[in-house]
Each structure stands twice: as structure tokens, then as C-alpha cells.
Design an enzyme around this catalytic site. Structure first.
Site, mmCIF file in Angstrom:
data_model
loop_
_atom_site.group_PDB
_atom_site.id
_atom_site.type_symbol
_atom_site.label_atom_id
_atom_site.label_comp_id
_atom_site.label_asym_id
_atom_site.label_seq_id
_atom_site.Cartn_x
_atom_site.Cartn_y
_atom_site.Cartn_z
ATOM 1 N N LYS A 1 0.840 -1.201 0.000
ATOM 2 C CA LYS A 1 0.000 0.000 0.000
ATOM 3 C C LYS A 1 0.877 1.255 0.000
ATOM 4 O O LYS A 1 2.099 1.163 0.199
ATOM 5 C CB LYS A 1 -0.917 -0.015 1.219
ATOM 6 C CG LYS A 1 -0.186 -0.006 2.552
ATOM 7 C CD LYS A 1 -1.097 -0.374 3.704
ATOM 8 C CE LYS A 1 -0.334 -0.328 5.014
ATOM 9 N NZ LYS A 1 -1.093 -0.941 6.129
ATOM 10 N N TYR B 1 18.407 28.865 10.549
ATOM 11 C CA TYR B 1 17.259 29.605 11.075
ATOM 12 C C TYR B 1 17.253 29.613 12.591
ATOM 13 O O TYR B 1 17.577 28.602 13.227
ATOM 14 C CB TYR B 1 15.954 28.960 10.604
ATOM 15 C CG TYR B 1 15.586 29.273 9.183
ATOM 16 C CD1 TYR B 1 15.373 30.588 8.762
ATOM 17 C CD2 TYR B 1 15.428 28.251 8.257
ATOM 18 C CE1 TYR B 1 15.015 30.870 7.457
ATOM 19 C CE2 TYR B 1 15.063 28.517 6.942
ATOM 20 C CZ TYR B 1 14.860 29.834 6.548
ATOM 21 O OH TYR B 1 14.503 30.097 5.263
HETATM 22 C C1 LIG Z 1 -0.431 -1.921 6.778
HETATM 23 C C2 LIG Z 1 -1.085 -3.196 7.099
HETATM 24 C C3 LIG Z 1 -0.350 -4.398 7.131
HETATM 25 C C4 LIG Z 1 1.166 -4.413 7.059
HETATM 26 O O1 LIG Z 1 1.639 -3.977 8.304
HETATM 27 P P1 LIG Z 1 3.202 -3.836 8.653
HETATM 28 O O2 LIG Z 1 3.208 -3.407 10.064
HETATM 29 O O3 LIG Z 1 3.731 -2.788 7.733
HETATM 30 O O4 LIG Z 1 3.839 -5.151 8.425
HETATM 31 C C5 LIG Z 1 -1.039 -5.575 7.278
HETATM 32 N N1 LIG Z 1 -2.391 -5.590 7.437
HETATM 33 C C6 LIG Z 1 -3.137 -4.452 7.456
HETATM 34 C C7 LIG Z 1 -4.604 -4.529 7.632
HETATM 35 C C8 LIG Z 1 -2.503 -3.226 7.296
HETATM 36 O O5 LIG Z 1 -3.236 -2.100 7.327
#
Ligand SMILES: *Cc1c(COP(=O)(O)O)cnc(C)c1O
Length: 344
Positions: free
Chosen positions: A33, A242
């Protein structure tokens, strides 16, 4: 060249997948994702498919489209957000499997895409996404009658193996899926590390593939090299950056590199991190600004042309700690001005 270089090691990514796969009791999928945690869904997906991954997860249908184009027709792509209004055409055309997470989604799916593959997302206590125990109890027979390909849930505290929430969610998930003859999935990276009780039929690692905690044995996947634009001498008592954020206590040499918070190197990481000339750590001094970071290179014997901010010596997790955030946020924030190159 004034563009910072972000290098992505696809061999390390593939090795991380294989090593997590070796730890998992059942099948190991891959979560890609947010554009493959910021590293490019297509490239990451192809490398993981070559390593052996057969099922992939994305957050929303549109991400699934990009992944489908990169992977071709044969591998499974599932969508965590389920079947949202207006998704039917994409789900069908690109053969995406929504993880249905409410009664509404289930009705929508059965009405608009009868016979199209789907999974069910259950809420085992995180209160974020998925059907709750009572809702599921009412719908379970109807849902199972339509032949889901997966029943899944997600752990809220799996990065902390001592957290009592893990065992609690495990029990709730077991209770909710008892007697269900459909493949089950509970664990992401953290859950894999909790051991085989948590693995069920399929694990869904994300961050561990990309080299982040809680998978401490992960190989680093990204390195970031920043070009030095200018180097100057600063006298004791002079300030840098800054807000006069840093004041020299000794005669110092300060290198200015081309990257900043507009590239996802968030301002909050500020001082407390280093940039590396090979093995040599050089402290970041003064504030991170939009396009520039200043670094004390006094100790180096030669002026550097490049300094590395993400290296095996200083990973995304070190940067995250300095900024009070997590490696996931550092990775997914890495900017689009970087010249990206892929090895492997
Ligand atoms: C993002 C996500 C994962 C992967 O999680 P990680 O901690 O990056 O391994 C798996 N299942 C769901 C439902 C997620 O939202």
C-alpha cells in the site's frame, strides 16, 4: 548534480521477504500500500513476485490498478478498504479482491458484483476497520455462503510482544473464526515475530520487507545520499541556520546539503542525527530547512562531495526516533525530488 540520490535495493527487499516467509507458518503475502511504502508499487511488487509472493495487499482500489498493471493477470491483489461506492468497475476490470468490512460493503458487493471474489475483514479489538463480533455473528452464515477467499483481522499492538492486547485479539479472532473453513490471516510484520500461534494460513508483512522495525533482522533497503552544495568555515560564536539554532564552540567547517523537510526529512528530526561520509559520522547542526540541511564536517580530513543520511549506520528507524515518529512515516514521506535508482 544537485539532486539527492535515493537508492532502493530490491535484492535486500526480496531477501527480507524470503526470511519472513521462512519464519511464517503458512503463506506469506506482501503489503504494498501507499505506493509500496513510498518506494514504487510496481517495482516493489515485481521484485516480491519474483521472490515468490503470490498475494498482495493495497489500501484502496486505485493502488490495486497500478499494481495489476505491473504484475500482470495471475497474482492475487486484495484491497483493505473493501468495496467502496463506485469501486465496482475497477474491482472487476482489474480483478481485485476487496476485504469487505461492513454490512453495507457486503450488500454493495453482492449486489453489484455477484460471484466476484472477496474476503472479510473482522475487527478483533482495534476499532478501526472490519466487522465487530456481533455484526459478524449476524452475517456470518450469509457471508460464508458466498465463498470468501480470506477472513482477516489486524493486530493493534504487535510491535510490542509483551502487550496483553496481542493475546486478547488472538482469542477474539479465534472465537470469531471458529469452524470457518476459509483461509485465515491475522498477522502483519509484528505478528509474524510473535510466533506461529499468530500466523494462521497467511501473513501480511509490510514494513519488515522495507527494512523497518519491528523486524530488527531486516536488511536495509533504502540509502539516501545528499550532494554537498557548499562548505564554509565558521568561527567560535557564529551561528548556523534559522533561529541561530546552532552556535559554533570551536572553529568549524559546515557543509550544506541539498535536501530538507520538503523531501520528507522532517524538521522535527533536527539535531541528534548524523550524516555519514563513508564510516564517519558528522552531526547535523542547526535546523532542517525546506531544501537544505547543515552538517558539521570539521572532523573529516577531506571535504566531502556527498553525505549519506540514510545508510546501514543510520536507518529509517534512527531518523524516526530522532523525530519522535516511526520508520513507516519516514519511508512514506520520502520526497519526489530525489533521483531514485533501483538495484537488483
Ligand atoms: C499496513 C497493514 C499491514 C502491514 O503492516 P506492517 O506493520 O507494515 O507489516 C497488514 N495488514 C493491514 C490490515 C494493514 O493495514
Amino acid at each position: 548534480m544537485s539532486t539527492a540520490k535515493l537508492s532502493i535495493n530490491l535484492d535486500a527487499l526480496a531477501t527480507n521477504w524470503r526470511n519472513l516467509d521462512a519464519l511464517s507458518a503458512g503463506e506469506t503475502a506482501a503489503v504494498v500500500k501507499a505506493n509500496g511504502y513510498g518506494l514504487d508499487t510496481g517495482r516493489v511488487g515485481q521484485a516480491l513476485a519474483k521472490a515468490g509472493a503470490r498475494n498482495f495487499f493495497v489500501a484502496v482500489a486505485e493502488e490495486g490498478v497500478a499494481l495489476r498493471r505491473a504484475l500482470g493477470p495471475d497474482l492475487g491483489i486484495s484491497v483493505f478498504s473493501g468495496h467502496m461506492e463506485g469501486d465496482a468497475r475497477l474491482l472487476q476490470e482489474f480483478n481485485l479482491t476487496p476485504m469487505l468490512n461492513s454490512v453495507d460493503q457486503m450488500l454493495r458487493h453482492f449486489e453489484t458484483l455477484p460471484g466476484h471474489s472477496f474476503g472479510v475483514q473482522l475487527d478483533s479489538g482495534m476499532n478501526r476497520l472490519g466487522m465487530e463480533p456481533a455484526e459478524w455473528a449476524a452475517l456470518r452464515e450469509i457471508a460464508l455462503g458466498q465463498g470468501p477467499v480470506l477472513v482477516m483481522s489486524h493486530l493493534a499492538c504487535a510491535d510490542d510482544p509483551t502487550h496483553p492486547m496481542n493475546a486478547l485479539q488472538l482469542k477474539v479472532f479465534r472465537d470469531m473464526t471458529e469452524g470457518v473453513e476459509v483461509p485465515r490471516s491475522l498477522s502483519a510484520t509484528g505478528g509474524i515475530l510473535l510466533g506461529p500461534d499468530y500466523h494462521f494460513d497467511l501473513c501480511r508483512p509490510g514494513i519488515g520487507l522495507y527494512g523497518g522495525r519491528p523486524y530488527r533482522d531486516a536488511l536495509p533497503v533504502v540509502t539516501l545520499d545528499l550532494p554537498v552544495i557548499q562548505i564554509r568555515d565558521v568561527l567560535p560564536g557564529e551561528s548556523v541556520g534559522y533561529g541561530n539554532g546552532w552556535i559554533a564552540r570551536r572553529p568549524s567547517r559546515i557543509a550544506t546539503v541539498a535536501a530538507g523537510y520538503a523531501d520528507g526529512l522532517i524538521r522535527a528530526m533536527g539535531a541528534g542525527i548524523n550524516a555519514y561520509a563513508g564510516e564517519n559520522a558528522c552531526p547535523v547542526v542547526g535546523r532542517v530547512s525546506m531544501d537544505l540541511i547543515t552538517i558539521d564536517v570539521t572532523e573529516l580530513t577531506e571535504d566531502p562531495e556527498w553525505l549519506s543520511l540514510i545508510t546501514p549506520h543510520q536507518t529509517i528507524d534512527h531518523l524516526a526516533d530522532a523525530a519522535g515518529t516511526i520508520g513507516y512515516e519516514i519511508l512514506t514521506s520520502l520526497g519526489h525530488r530525489f533521483a531514485r535508482s533501483y538495484t537488483g
